[in-house]
Design a protein around this motif. Structure first.
Motif, PDB file in Angstrom:
ATOM      1  N   MET A  26      64.402   1.250  35.270  1.00 47.80           N
ATOM      2  CA  MET A  26      63.254   1.762  36.036  1.00 47.80           C
ATOM      3  C   MET A  26      62.307   2.579  35.143  1.00 47.80           C
ATOM      4  SD  MET A  26      65.020   4.670  38.440  1.00 47.80           S
ATOM      5  CE  MET A  26      65.432   6.312  37.816  1.00 47.80           C
ATOM      6  N   TYR A  41      63.690   8.122  49.286  1.00 44.17           N
ATOM      7  CA  TYR A  41      64.336   8.358  47.993  1.00 44.17           C
ATOM      8  C   TYR A  41      65.435   9.399  48.211  1.00 44.17           C
ATOM      9  CZ  TYR A  41      64.557  10.544  43.301  1.00 44.17           C
ATOM     10  OH  TYR A  41      64.970  11.104  42.115  1.00 44.17           O
ATOM     11  N   HIS A  53      61.972   5.403  40.393  1.00 50.76           N
ATOM     12  CA  HIS A  53      62.854   4.889  41.454  1.00 50.76           C
ATOM     13  C   HIS A  53      62.062   4.001  42.412  1.00 50.76           C
ATOM     14  CE1 HIS A  53      66.877   6.632  41.191  1.00 50.76           C
ATOM     15  NE2 HIS A  53      66.370   7.806  40.832  1.00 50.76           N
ATOM     16  N   SER A  61      68.765  10.795  46.600  1.00 45.20           N
ATOM     17  CA  SER A  61      69.689  10.824  45.462  1.00 45.20           C
ATOM     18  C   SER A  61      70.462  12.132  45.496  1.00 45.20           C
ATOM     19  CB  SER A  61      68.900  10.674  44.167  1.00 45.20           C
ATOM     20  OG  SER A  61      68.138  11.822  43.961  1.00 45.20           O
ATOM     21  N   ASP A  72      70.674   6.137  39.173  1.00 47.17           N
ATOM     22  CA  ASP A  72      69.887   6.398  37.970  1.00 47.17           C
ATOM     23  C   ASP A  72      70.105   5.273  36.967  1.00 47.17           C
ATOM     24  OD1 ASP A  72      68.834   8.671  38.972  1.00 47.17           O
ATOM     25  OD2 ASP A  72      70.100  10.050  37.841  1.00 47.17           O
ATOM     26  N   HIS A  77      60.526  10.388  36.772  1.00 39.86           N
ATOM     27  CA  HIS A  77      61.773   9.759  37.224  1.00 39.86           C
ATOM     28  C   HIS A  77      61.726   9.330  38.700  1.00 39.86           C
ATOM     29  CE1 HIS A  77      66.264   9.544  37.386  1.00 39.86           C
ATOM     30  NE2 HIS A  77      66.081   9.992  38.619  1.00 39.86           N
TER      31      HIS A  77
END
Ligand code: ATP
Ligand code: FE2
Length: 327
Positions: A291, A129, A112, A131, A287, A108
């Motif tokens: 991707m 990154y 991204h 999140s 999300d 995952h």
């Protein structure tokens, strides 16, 4: 070639259909809305079970295709919440075996990054990154996406969400903190916690809660100061990773990167060092399943598939455990 991708690491159940040319034909999702309290893994998984069929159907309709037009099934295998990952993996396995399609489990966090490279001009960037659950500064070096710095406790998004919840603002808190922060005027000194290349947000959260309880500061000033402090921390580590690797591109990823103040600060830092800053559209920052489908496509083109017996969920899968043979 069409890849159907499934995203279920946390609050979002997403299904997308992406071609091998990188055209996003459908990118559908149904995300859990939480008014009070945090995410309860079993409850979120129940939500995903409830909506999975509808979201798959909507994605196929949007892309105007049927399962026979799908050549590959990709799913997020980790990292994430075990209960949620299990639902996505289950749906992916069922679709793959029922319709006799190859299956591919992807990371995952790397997804991204790769969607950012598809959607912007970035070629070999440092990725910030940011999140809910994750905060990492990543770059490709020696055939792997290395983590140059990361949070030692909670992700920056969880930090913002928890502070927002403490002030009674509901979930997700990121956009609400941003709105408040725009009205803040006075900067309040907060702990600034960068340890080497790593970051920590837990102590700042405690400090903010104490300041909020003291009734000496406005919500607006606290939100403003929280953003200024933690975004400066994120960009300090990103800038040092750029200096260390000699890369002159910064790519933003993750839901927190939707925050316009973080985007402005990132652009300013890049301008000052003659580097370029790339920010994909919000749809591809939060999300999303596009991707997952895109990374599945890249890996499949490089010859990778995931046999069903190796498709079990990997809740703690690290970014740097994946060998990058497609780049
Ligand atoms: P991961 O599994 O990668 O850790 P995640 O499940 O936390 O991701 P994301 O959608 O990438 O999900 O990020 C969610 C975070 O982004 C939340 O903390 C939320 O408050 C924040 N966020 C979402 N939209 C915005 C926005 N428009 N402005 C600011 N913050 C936002
Ligand atoms: Fe994510």
């Amino acid at each position: 070639m069409n890849c159907l991708g499934i995203e279920t690491t946390a609050h979002t159940f997403g299904v997308a259909i992406v071609t091998d040319k990188g055209e996003v034909r459908a990118n559908m999702k149904d995300a859990v809305q939480i008014e009070e309290g945090g995410m309860i893994p079993a409850a979120v998984a129940d939500h995903h079970v409830e909506v999975c069929g509808t979201v798959v159907k909507k994605a196929l309709e949007k892309a105007q295709c049927s399962m026979k037009d799908i050549d590959l099934i990709a799913f997020s295998q980790g990292p994430g919440i075990g209960n949620c990952l299990t639902v996505g993996t289950f749906v992916a396995r069922v679709l793959a075996s029922l319709h006799k399609k190859p299956l591919i489990g992807v990371n995952h966090c790397i997804a991204h990054l790769e969607i950012g490279r598809l959607k912007t001009e970035a070629k070999d960037p440092v990725l910030l990154y940011a999140s809910g659950a994750n905060t990492q500064v990543i770059a490709l070096e020696g055939g792997r996406y290395r983590i140059f710095g990361e949070t030692l406790d909670i992700g920056v998004g969880n930090f913002l969400d928890q502070f927002a919840r403490y002030m009674g603002l509901g979930f997700p808190g990121g956009p609400k903190i941003y709105e408040l922060a725009c009205k803040g005027k006075n900067f309040i000194e907060l702990p600034y916690v960068v340890k080497g290349m790593d970051l920590s947000f837990g102590g700042i959260l405690t400090n903010l809660k104490q300041k909020y309880d003291s009734h000496q500061y406005s919500k607006e000033d606290l939100a403003y100061s929280a953003q200024e402090t933690v975004f400066a921390m994120l960009l300090e580590v990103s800038e040092r990773a750029m200096a260390h690797t000699g890369k002159n591109e910064l790519l933003l990823g993750g839901g927190v990167a939707c925050n316009v103040r973080l985007q402005d600060m990132a652009k300013q830092m890049c301008r000052e060092r003659n580097a370029q800053c790339f920010v994909p559209a919000n749809e591809f920052l939060v999300d999303n399943a596009a991707m997952i489908a895109w990374l599945g496509t890249l890996e499949h083109k490089a010859g990778i598939t995931t046999p069903v017996e190796q498709s079990k969920v990997l809740p703690y899968w690290r970014t740097d455990e994946v060998e990058v043979i497609w780049s």
